[in-house]
Design a protein around this motif. Structure first.
Motif, PDB file in Angstrom:
ATOM      1  N   PRO A 106       0.723  -1.229  -0.157  1.00  0.00           N
ATOM      2  CA  PRO A 106      -0.332   0.013  -0.107  1.00  0.00           C
ATOM      3  C   PRO A 106       0.816   1.518   0.398  1.00  0.00           C
ATOM      4  CG  PRO A 106      -0.013  -0.907   2.273  1.00  0.00           C
ATOM      5  CD  PRO A 106       0.646  -1.654   0.928  1.00  0.00           C
ATOM      6  N   LEU A 107       1.562   1.156   0.010  1.00  0.00           N
ATOM      7  CA  LEU A 107       2.889   2.220   1.144  1.00  0.00           C
ATOM      8  C   LEU A 107       3.320   2.432  -1.056  1.00  0.00           C
ATOM      9  CD1 LEU A 107       5.766   1.944   3.582  1.00  0.00           C
ATOM     10  CD2 LEU A 107       2.938   3.619   3.584  1.00  0.00           C
ATOM     11  N   LYS A 108       3.621   1.667  -1.319  1.00  0.00           N
ATOM     12  CA  LYS A 108       4.366   2.479  -2.954  1.00  0.00           C
ATOM     13  C   LYS A 108       3.028   2.122  -4.375  1.00  0.00           C
ATOM     14  CE  LYS A 108       9.101   0.803  -2.364  1.00  0.00           C
ATOM     15  NZ  LYS A 108       9.794  -0.540  -2.778  1.00  0.00           N
ATOM     16  N   GLY A 109       1.880   2.088  -3.286  1.00  0.00           N
ATOM     17  CA  GLY A 109       0.386   1.210  -4.687  1.00  0.00           C
ATOM     18  C   GLY A 109       1.120   0.880  -5.908  1.00  0.00           C
ATOM     19  N   THR A 110       1.874  -0.815  -5.236  1.00  0.00           N
ATOM     20  CA  THR A 110       2.125  -1.347  -6.908  1.00  0.00           C
ATOM     21  C   THR A 110       1.775  -3.341  -5.673  1.00  0.00           C
ATOM     22  OG1 THR A 110       4.745  -2.196  -5.336  1.00  0.00           O
ATOM     23  CG2 THR A 110       4.073  -0.529  -7.479  1.00  0.00           C
ATOM     24  N   GLY A 111       2.036  -4.533  -6.537  1.00  0.00           N
ATOM     25  CA  GLY A 111       1.468  -5.412  -6.207  1.00  0.00           C
ATOM     26  C   GLY A 111       1.979  -6.294  -7.562  1.00  0.00           C
ATOM     27  N   ARG A 112       1.762  -7.588  -6.949  1.00  0.00           N
ATOM     28  CA  ARG A 112       2.023  -8.503  -7.082  1.00  0.00           C
ATOM     29  C   ARG A 112       0.686  -9.977  -7.299  1.00  0.00           C
ATOM     30  NH1 ARG A 112       7.520 -11.281  -7.447  1.00  0.00           N
ATOM     31  NH2 ARG A 112       8.307  -9.659  -8.534  1.00  0.00           N
ATOM     32  N   VAL A 113       0.120 -10.516  -8.373  1.00  0.00           N
ATOM     33  CA  VAL A 113      -0.890 -11.188  -8.521  1.00  0.00           C
ATOM     34  C   VAL A 113       0.422 -12.805  -8.977  1.00  0.00           C
ATOM     35  CG1 VAL A 113      -1.513 -10.971 -11.066  1.00  0.00           C
ATOM     36  CG2 VAL A 113      -2.902 -12.492  -9.380  1.00  0.00           C
ATOM     37  N   ILE A 114      -0.064 -13.533  -8.342  1.00  0.00           N
ATOM     38  CA  ILE A 114       0.931 -14.545  -8.859  1.00  0.00           C
ATOM     39  C   ILE A 114      -0.500 -15.985  -8.673  1.00  0.00           C
ATOM     40  CG2 ILE A 114       2.352 -16.414  -7.215  1.00  0.00           C
ATOM     41  CD1 ILE A 114       3.457 -14.220  -5.716  1.00  0.00           C
TER      42      ILE A 114
END
Length: 71
Positions: free
Chosen positions: A43-51
């Motif tokens: 949430p701090l960077k507004g990035t993620g990954r879906v695995i």
């Protein structure tokens, strides 16, 4: 193409925060892609990954690339 408003971004952000504890999520991208799997969201960077372990794929994303989140 619809322009993104701050309320759209906030809605997606809130959905991602809630979805972090779900076993499986489906991400709907603005470019038409639809990906399902386990979610990792920073949430701090507004990035993620879906695995997706079934398809052996892992896709990184930014908050502004998403149009919807389902879980």
């Amino acid at each position: 193409m619809k322009t993104r408003t701050s309320s759209d971004s906030q809605r997606i952000y809130d959905l991602l925060l809630t979805a972090r504890t779900a076993d499986k999520v489906t991400l709907y991208f603005r470019d038409g892609r639809v990906l399902s799997g386990a979610l990792v969201f920073n949430p701090l960077k507004g990035t993620g990954r879906v695995i997706n372990i079934d398809h052996e794929t892992s896709v990184d994303f930014r908050l502004d690339q998403l149009r919807d989140v389902r879980f």
